[in-house]
Write an enzyme that holds these catalytic residues in place. Structure first.
Site, PDB file in Angstrom:
ATOM      1  N   HIS A  99      -4.637  -0.273   6.108  1.00  0.00           N
ATOM      2  CA  HIS A  99      -3.715   0.422   7.622  1.00  0.00           C
ATOM      3  C   HIS A  99      -5.041   0.568   8.283  1.00  0.00           C
ATOM      4  CE1 HIS A  99      -6.978   3.258   5.111  1.00  0.00           C
ATOM      5  NE2 HIS A  99      -5.906   3.183   4.306  1.00  0.00           N
ATOM      6  N   ASP A 149       1.149   2.755   3.831  1.00  0.00           N
ATOM      7  CA  ASP A 149       0.568   3.913   3.531  1.00  0.00           C
ATOM      8  C   ASP A 149       1.555   5.902   3.079  1.00  0.00           C
ATOM      9  OD1 ASP A 149      -1.526   5.449   3.082  1.00  0.00           O
ATOM     10  OD2 ASP A 149      -2.200   5.427   5.340  1.00  0.00           O
ATOM     11  N   HIS A 192      -9.859   1.268   2.221  1.00  0.00           N
ATOM     12  CA  HIS A 192     -10.311   2.850   2.788  1.00  0.00           C
ATOM     13  C   HIS A 192     -11.644   1.801   4.189  1.00  0.00           C
ATOM     14  CE1 HIS A 192      -8.731   6.319   4.554  1.00  0.00           C
ATOM     15  NE2 HIS A 192      -9.718   6.368   5.175  1.00  0.00           N
ATOM     16  N   HIS A 210       1.841   4.575  -1.795  1.00  0.00           N
ATOM     17  CA  HIS A 210       1.130   6.195  -2.774  1.00  0.00           C
ATOM     18  C   HIS A 210       2.117   6.731  -3.352  1.00  0.00           C
ATOM     19  CE1 HIS A 210      -3.294   6.557  -0.890  1.00  0.00           C
ATOM     20  NE2 HIS A 210      -2.608   6.123   0.247  1.00  0.00           N
ATOM     21  N   LYS A 220      -9.881  -0.504  -5.140  1.00  0.00           N
ATOM     22  CA  LYS A 220      -9.318  -0.673  -4.276  1.00  0.00           C
ATOM     23  C   LYS A 220     -11.205   1.014  -3.966  1.00  0.00           C
ATOM     24  CE  LYS A 220      -7.789   1.959  -0.230  1.00  0.00           C
ATOM     25  NZ  LYS A 220      -6.301   2.773  -0.041  1.00  0.00           N
ATOM     26  N   HIS A 262       1.199  -1.127   0.126  1.00  0.00           N
ATOM     27  CA  HIS A 262      -0.272  -0.072  -0.326  1.00  0.00           C
ATOM     28  C   HIS A 262       0.665   1.566  -0.021  1.00  0.00           C
ATOM     29  CE1 HIS A 262      -3.788   2.332   1.945  1.00  0.00           C
ATOM     30  NE2 HIS A 262      -2.927   2.853   1.797  1.00  0.00           N
TER      31      HIS A 262
END
Ligand code: NCD
Ligand code: ZN
Ligand code: ZN
Length: 344
Positions: A175, A248, A137, A15, A100, A13
């Site tokens: 997360h 994350d 999420h 970004h 996702k 995970h």
């Protein structure tokens, strides 16, 4: 000097963002991670195979010429308009490895997210059929629900039902931040797993709020109380294959965090495994780091484990106070402070 050799880890995970920022985020992630599950919350988001393929190409162009070659595993962003056919095409590719679910408005760049989760059920059915994992999420977005309760509420209101309706669907609750989430995942079938960040293992809400407000600790789902942190440490170090590494790492330029209304996200990619090693060492469970970082993730995704290794050394060093991020600068988590593990 104490050293620790482990199988090359992956990050399930992360970004990486887009544009010139990629030069920095990709360089950091490619220091030792073999594969990364790349979050699709760009503006506009990554909604289909063609967009995922184009984004992967931009990431590959940003890979440093020398050194290790990172493999980006792409993720589709589910919207109210995602069709079962989008899933079938993505699942048949060697580009997309998951999709996702962002409840609309739950986090950074989630405005295109799903507004009514029940409407997504035909898409989830297709994911179950094609074996494409659902990454979640997991926070409700209702204004009246306390921000510290939003993860637990999401599990009770939506996730239990999704897992009941689609018993063979692979689900990763991303997360996780609460004892409730760790318990839910533990008690679920083996196709339900979770990622845990380094910052949720190292910190609780006191670190963010006591003695001054520290915007660089602000992320979503937000840091919870100490008892939840302890539950996450127990889960991560429990040698359960349901819990694995997902940083994350979520960069935001410094001026967008140090402001009257700051963005959510912690940047850890510059020292990810170093931070995890510290958390596991503090728990007295350094021997459990390798499986968490390098085995359980690929096992869950049905991919081979990496075959080469990396070496960590116990050695204190000072983290940089800022790093370049495209034309901006970023304040990394732990910036200016001591870190205790280093890559050899
Ligand atoms: N975790 C965060 O606080 N922020 C992430 C979004 C997310 O993973 O929810 C981001 O993209 O900035
Ligand atoms: Zn998220
Ligand atoms: Zn994220």
């Amino acid at each position: 000097m104490q050293t620790l050799e482990i199988t090359r880890p992956d990050d399930w995970h992360i970004h990486l963002r887009d544009g010139e920022v990629l030069n920095h985020t990709v360089a950091d992630a490619s220091r030792y991670f073999g594969r990364v599950i790349v979050m699709p919350n760009l503006t506009p988001p990554v909604r289909n195979l063609a967009e995922a393929r184009a984004y992967r190409q931009r990431i590959e162009q940003a890979l440093p010429a020398s050194g290790h070659k990172l493999q980006p595993l792409m993720v589709l962003y589910l919207t109210d308009n995602t069709q079962p056919e989008d899933i079938a095409a993505a699942a048949a590719s060697d580009v997309v490895y998951a999709a996702k679910l962002y409840p609309a408005g739950a986090t950074t760049n989630s405005d295109s997210g799903v507004t009514r989760i029940e409407k997504l059920y035909p898409v989830l059915e297709s994911m179950e059929k094609h074996g494409l994992p659902l990454l979640v999420h997991g926070e409700v977005t209702d204004a009246e629900i306390d921000i510290f309760d939003r993860e637990a509420r999401f599990i009770d209101r939506y996730l239990r039902n999704i897992c009941l309706q689609f018993p063979a669907l692979k689900v990763v609750l991303e997360h996780i931040t609460t004892a409730d989430a760790a318990q839910f995942v533990s008690e679920s079938a083996e196709n339900v797993a979770a990622t845990i960040t380094a910052h949720h293992l190292l910190y609780n809400r006191n670190h963010m709020l006591a003695g001054g407000i520290r915007p660089h600790y602000y992320c979503l789902p937000i840091l919870k109380r100490n008892t939840h942190q302890q539950a996450l440490i127990a889960a991560a170090t429990s040698a359960s294959p349901k819990f694995f590494l997902g940083t994350d790492s979520a960069p935001h330029a410094r001026h967008r965090k140090e402001t009257s209304c700051g963005c959510a996200g912690c940047y850890t990619a510059y020292a990810a495994i170093e931070l995890y090693a510290e958390a596991f060492e503090t728990a007295g469970k350094l021997d459990k780091l390798e499986a968490f970082a390098s085995f359980y993730g690929p096992d869950f995704y049905g991919l081979p484990r990496n075959t080469d290794t990396i070496i960590l050394q116990k050695n204190s060093w000072t983290a940089p106070e800022q790093l370049p991020l495209g034309g901006d600068t970023i304040y990394p988590l732990r910036g200016g402070e001591q870190l205790h593990w280093q890559i050899a």
